[in-house]
Design a protein around this motif. Structure first.
Motif, PDB file in Angstrom:
ATOM      1  N   GLN A 111       0.837  -1.203   0.000  1.00  0.00           N
ATOM      2  CA  GLN A 111       0.000   0.000   0.000  1.00  0.00           C
ATOM      3  C   GLN A 111       0.874   1.257   0.000  1.00  0.00           C
ATOM      4  O   GLN A 111       0.616   2.204  -0.749  1.00  0.00           O
ATOM      5  N   LEU A 121       2.347   1.826  -3.494  1.00  0.00           N
ATOM      6  CA  LEU A 121       1.351   2.385  -4.415  1.00  0.00           C
ATOM      7  C   LEU A 121       1.121   3.870  -4.132  1.00  0.00           C
ATOM      8  O   LEU A 121       0.989   4.674  -5.056  1.00  0.00           O
ATOM      9  N   PHE A 171      -2.657   4.625  -6.835  1.00  0.00           N
ATOM     10  CA  PHE A 171      -3.971   4.151  -6.414  1.00  0.00           C
ATOM     11  C   PHE A 171      -5.073   4.553  -7.377  1.00  0.00           C
ATOM     12  O   PHE A 171      -5.980   3.782  -7.651  1.00  0.00           O
ATOM     13  N   LYS A 231      -1.930  -0.832 -12.962  1.00  0.00           N
ATOM     14  CA  LYS A 231      -1.037  -0.952 -11.811  1.00  0.00           C
ATOM     15  C   LYS A 231       0.134  -1.852 -12.205  1.00  0.00           C
ATOM     16  O   LYS A 231       0.021  -2.673 -13.113  1.00  0.00           O
ATOM     17  N   CYS A 240      -4.351  -7.637  -2.922  1.00  0.00           N
ATOM     18  CA  CYS A 240      -4.096  -7.455  -4.350  1.00  0.00           C
ATOM     19  C   CYS A 240      -5.407  -7.234  -5.103  1.00  0.00           C
ATOM     20  O   CYS A 240      -5.486  -6.371  -5.985  1.00  0.00           O
ATOM     21  N   GLU A 264      -8.170  -6.008  -3.782  1.00  0.00           N
ATOM     22  CA  GLU A 264      -8.657  -4.684  -3.362  1.00  0.00           C
ATOM     23  C   GLU A 264      -7.894  -3.566  -4.075  1.00  0.00           C
ATOM     24  O   GLU A 264      -8.477  -2.578  -4.501  1.00  0.00           O
ATOM     25  N   PHE A 265      -6.582  -3.725  -4.207  1.00  0.00           N
ATOM     26  CA  PHE A 265      -5.754  -2.707  -4.853  1.00  0.00           C
ATOM     27  C   PHE A 265      -5.811  -2.804  -6.379  1.00  0.00           C
ATOM     28  O   PHE A 265      -5.200  -2.000  -7.076  1.00  0.00           O
TER      29      PHE A 265
END
Length: 167
Positions: free
Chosen positions: A45, A48, A54, A59, A79, A81-82
């Motif tokens: 996080q 990113l 984000f 990504k 992963c 979620e992101f």
């Protein structure tokens, strides 16, 4: 993941890093007496956020070995979620993670072997300073003999052309 030894406390510490293979920067890292999936999620996080990714649709792909942190449900959920792709290398193929393995070799030779850590706070400080030095000043033959920070600045200024990364 790279282990370090604290001689004065007779125990290991853990270092987990996220490297950008494009510019060789260690973007985010965790140094601790333990190293769990939650630590991996946190540094992912952070990486990113530091790269302001984000809000980006595309990504970077995260590549790792098959350590317990990387195969955990917690990291898999993060992963998703992101909105990141995570690929794991086949067992016993460290050459497929050559960039981070090269960093680990440099870390071992230029930091761990030159320092005998007496305490965890001392190890934390010295390793953190080494990573800063690595990012800001250590030259890399693969990026025009520039440090990772100098390479990013030169790219931004248009004074060098991007080097194609082979992974």
């Amino acid at each position: 993941m790279k282990y370090g030894w604290i001689a004065g406390e007779q125990r290991f510490f853990f270092l987990m890093c996220i490297i950008d293979v494009f510019d060789r920067t260690i973007i985010s890292y965790h140094i601790g007496l333990t190293c769990e999936a939650k630590d991996l999620v946190q540094i992912t996080q952070e990486a990113l956020m530091k790269r302001q990714l984000f809000s980006q649709e595309a990504k970077p792909i995260t590549r790792s070995d098959n350590g317990p942190q990387f195969i955990s449900h917690r990291f898999e959920e993060a992963c998703a979620e992101f909105k990141m792709t995570h690929e794991r290398i086949p067992p016993k193929t460290p050459n497929k993670n050559a960039h981070i393995e090269a960093f680990h070799a440099i870390l071992k030779q230029e930091c761990y072997q030159r320092n005998e850590f007496e305490t965890y706070p001392q190890a934390y400080e010295i390793v953190s300073e080494f990573i800063q030095e690595y990012n800001q000043n250590r030259i890399h033959g693969s990026i025009y003999d520039l440090s990772p920070y100098e390479y990013r600045a030169a790219l931004k200024a248009g004074s060098v052309k991007p080097i194609e990364v082979k992974v």
